[in-house]
Every structure is written in structure tokens, then in C-alpha cells.
Design an enzyme around this catalytic site. Sequence first.
Site, PDB file in Angstrom:
ATOM      1  N   ASP A  32       4.110 -14.205 -10.696  1.00 50.76           N
ATOM      2  CA  ASP A  32       4.237 -12.830 -11.306  1.00 50.76           C
ATOM      3  C   ASP A  32       3.659 -11.870 -10.288  1.00 50.76           C
ATOM      4  O   ASP A  32       2.831 -11.828  -9.636  1.00 50.76           O
ATOM      5  CB  ASP A  32       3.597 -13.039 -12.704  1.00 50.76           C
ATOM      6  CG  ASP A  32       4.086 -13.877 -13.559  1.00 50.76           C
ATOM      7  OD1 ASP A  32       5.185 -14.020 -13.646  1.00 50.76           O
ATOM      8  OD2 ASP A  32       3.288 -14.555 -14.357  1.00 50.76           O
ATOM      9  N   ASP A  70      10.923 -12.364 -16.398  1.00 53.98           N
ATOM     10  CA  ASP A  70      10.219 -12.065 -17.501  1.00 53.98           C
ATOM     11  C   ASP A  70      10.957 -11.148 -18.391  1.00 53.98           C
ATOM     12  O   ASP A  70      11.322 -11.334 -19.477  1.00 53.98           O
ATOM     13  CB  ASP A  70       8.761 -12.152 -17.565  1.00 53.98           C
ATOM     14  CG  ASP A  70       8.087 -13.343 -17.175  1.00 53.98           C
ATOM     15  OD1 ASP A  70       8.404 -14.256 -17.039  1.00 53.98           O
ATOM     16  OD2 ASP A  70       7.111 -13.029 -16.393  1.00 53.98           O
TER      17      ASP A  70
END
Length: 157
Positions: free
Chosen positions: A116, A136
Site C-alpha cells: 500500500d 483498493d
Amino acid sequence: MEILVLISITLCLALADIALKSTIEGYMAQKEERTACKGKIILRKVYNKGFSFNLLEEKREVVKYGAAFVTVFLTILQLITLLRKKQYLKKWGLSLMTAGAWSNLFDRWFRGYVIDYVGFQTKWKKVTALTFNLADFWIVIGGVLTMVSSIFKKKRK
């Protein structure tokens, strides 16, 4: 023709996020932070070993195989939907969700964790601490498009 375009977009979006994650992996140290857009966007490298928000991070095999099952299911649903007439929002939604699912699945299987790298500066510490990747965002946007398509479908009946 529409089918090939949406499958190509799915593939390109998944590959773009995988490439971005590889770039972040090569150029940033874990938990290193850089800012953009006058400090509103935070680039940071974080490893997520579970589902969203590190859910089940101690059960990595469950996460790995669960993600594979969901990704394959989404892909089949996308392909079935692409063969139908109309349903444009649903087709786009499923294509975005599938791209995000494949990108994160690639990370889980080949890296052992999802990278991430995007956060946002807010007045709330807990929200500022959250970190995401493009996959995401595509999953969330795709989910919203798919839900909106089902709402419009119900109104037409």
C-alpha cells in the site's frame, strides 16, 4: 468489441498498479513517507499481510486462498456480464473490481503481502494513518458502480 476493450482496460489497470507497487518497493523504505499536493497526499510504503486493514494477517494462507477464490469468482462474473447486452455500469464496475483484485492477488502470491502506498492528510489521525493502493480505489469505485447499476435496474422494473 466492447468485451475486448473492457478486458484490456482490466488488464492494463492491474498491470499499472503492479508496476507502481514495484516502483514503490524499489525506491522507498518501509514506512518512509513523502508528501505531494501541498502535503494533502502522503506517499508511504506499507506492507499489508492480511485483508483490508490487515484483517487476518496472522492467517496468511486463509488470506491468500480466500483472495484467490474471490478474484476468480469476480473474473467469472465479469466475463459472464460482459457477454450480456447493455448493463454498462455493471460491466465497468466489475472490470474495475477485477483489475484491483488481480493486482492485490499478484502481491499476495508473489510477494507474500500487498504493498500500500497512498494516504491522505486529514484532521483525524486514524484516517491519516490509513494507506491504500490504486487497486483498493478501483475495487471501491467498481463496487459503487456495480451497486448503482443494480439500483437503476430495480427502478426500471
